[in-house]
Design an enzyme around this catalytic site. Sequence first.
Site, PDB file in Angstrom:
ATOM      1  N   LYS A 100     -27.424  37.044 -10.900  1.00  0.00           N
ATOM      2  CA  LYS A 100     -28.458  37.992 -11.352  1.00  0.00           C
ATOM      3  C   LYS A 100     -29.584  37.241 -12.061  1.00  0.00           C
ATOM      4  CE  LYS A 100     -25.196  41.794 -11.637  1.00  0.00           C
ATOM      5  NZ  LYS A 100     -24.223  42.525 -12.448  1.00  0.00           N
TER       6      LYS A 100
ATOM      7  N   GLN B 139     -22.706  43.385 -18.516  1.00  0.00           N
ATOM      8  CA  GLN B 139     -21.778  43.118 -17.413  1.00  0.00           C
ATOM      9  C   GLN B 139     -20.410  43.742 -17.708  1.00  0.00           C
ATOM     10  OE1 GLN B 139     -22.593  41.533 -14.449  1.00  0.00           O
ATOM     11  NE2 GLN B 139     -20.545  42.115 -13.768  1.00  0.00           N
TER      12      GLN B 139
ATOM     13  N   ASP C 167     -28.931  49.622 -14.678  1.00  0.00           N
ATOM     14  CA  ASP C 167     -27.707  49.848 -13.900  1.00  0.00           C
ATOM     15  C   ASP C 167     -27.560  51.335 -13.565  1.00  0.00           C
ATOM     16  OD1 ASP C 167     -26.114  47.905 -12.882  1.00  0.00           O
ATOM     17  OD2 ASP C 167     -24.871  47.637 -14.671  1.00  0.00           O
TER      18      ASP C 167
END
Length: 299
Positions: free
Chosen positions: A53, A97, A120
């Site tokens: 990422k 994460q 997200d």
Amino acid sequence: MTTVIDGKNVAASVIQTVKSATAALEKSSGVTTGLAVIIVGDDPASHAYVGSKGRMAKECGFKSIQHTLPAETKQEDLAALVATLNADPSIHGILVQLPLPKPLDSEPIIQSILPEKDVDGLSVVNAGKLATGDLKTGLVSCTPAGAMVFVRRTHGEDLSGLNAVVIGRSNLFGKPMAQLLLNANATVTIAHSRTKNLAEVCRNADILVAAVGRPEMVKADWVKPGATVIDVGINRVAAPERGEGKTRLVGDVAFQEVSAVASTITPVPGGVGPMTIAMLMANTVIAAHRTAGQTPPQF
Ligand SMILES: NC(=O)c1ccc[n+]([C@@H]2O[C@H](COP(=O)([O-])OP(=O)(O)OC[C@H]3O[C@@H](n4cnc5c(N)ncnc54)[C@H](OP(=O)(O)O)[C@@H]3O)[C@@H](O)[C@H]2O)c1
């Protein structure tokens, strides 16, 4: 002829749009798109994801920040870091994460991210915006957003008159996918482990999306001839033909046999998978445009 969607190619075109939009925003408003990723603990798979990422964010021209915290980090310290990033005007996207190491509780952390920085798309505010059809101010969870890019490129923006079946009802994928299809005017059925006559339900689908986590569950006789089949499943199975102890990845769809029936299909690997990171970058540049009062790019 069956079209096999090349997810890497589509993801590369999304990234190209992100790069151009990032450069244009910087030129017009002096705003550099900023993405902050928080990782807690030392799970190797999580570190690999976060590494890719970060690399992709840099490639897009973003300011890319990574906060690596030890596994014994306290809940309040993680919450304080999110609060600092919420208040930082140079950061447009915040990603924590998952999974977090025990005993950290991910839910309050995810919900504490400002919805406009929740790239997200996991906050209840963004889930609610999607559920009410507000795609103009909400951010959509990356994997369903990526699967929807395939659907749009195959069928266009308007799915009026098409039946879509999503197998799986998770908050992460199944529900947001179904809502995206519904917003695009498809007639949507959500199937799950309690669905009766699943094969029959699936045979009704012009667009069949499988997100179950069961290797090659969807067979050729579950699929309407000419359907579009999007396989979200990622399953590691034994592959003795490759040598002792070897494995390979397969989806939730029996690719070989279903390819003979479907008109368009995504492979595993190389289908939906590469779209998730690409849509994370897309969400971040969308968030930066909104903050700067500019019209975001479309994907
Ligand atoms: N980047 C990516 O490409 C990406 C991202 C996310 C997920 N995935 C993959 O997609 C798959 C699904 O992920 P998820 O997070 O949505 O999984 P999940 O939370 O485990 O949900 C699985 C869903 O499948 C349903 N299901 C299970 N067995 C079934 C059966 N026999 N018949 C019909 N439905 C059944 C479950 O029904 P119930 O609700 O009734 O239990 C549930 O709704 C996994 O393989 C995952 O690795 C890939």
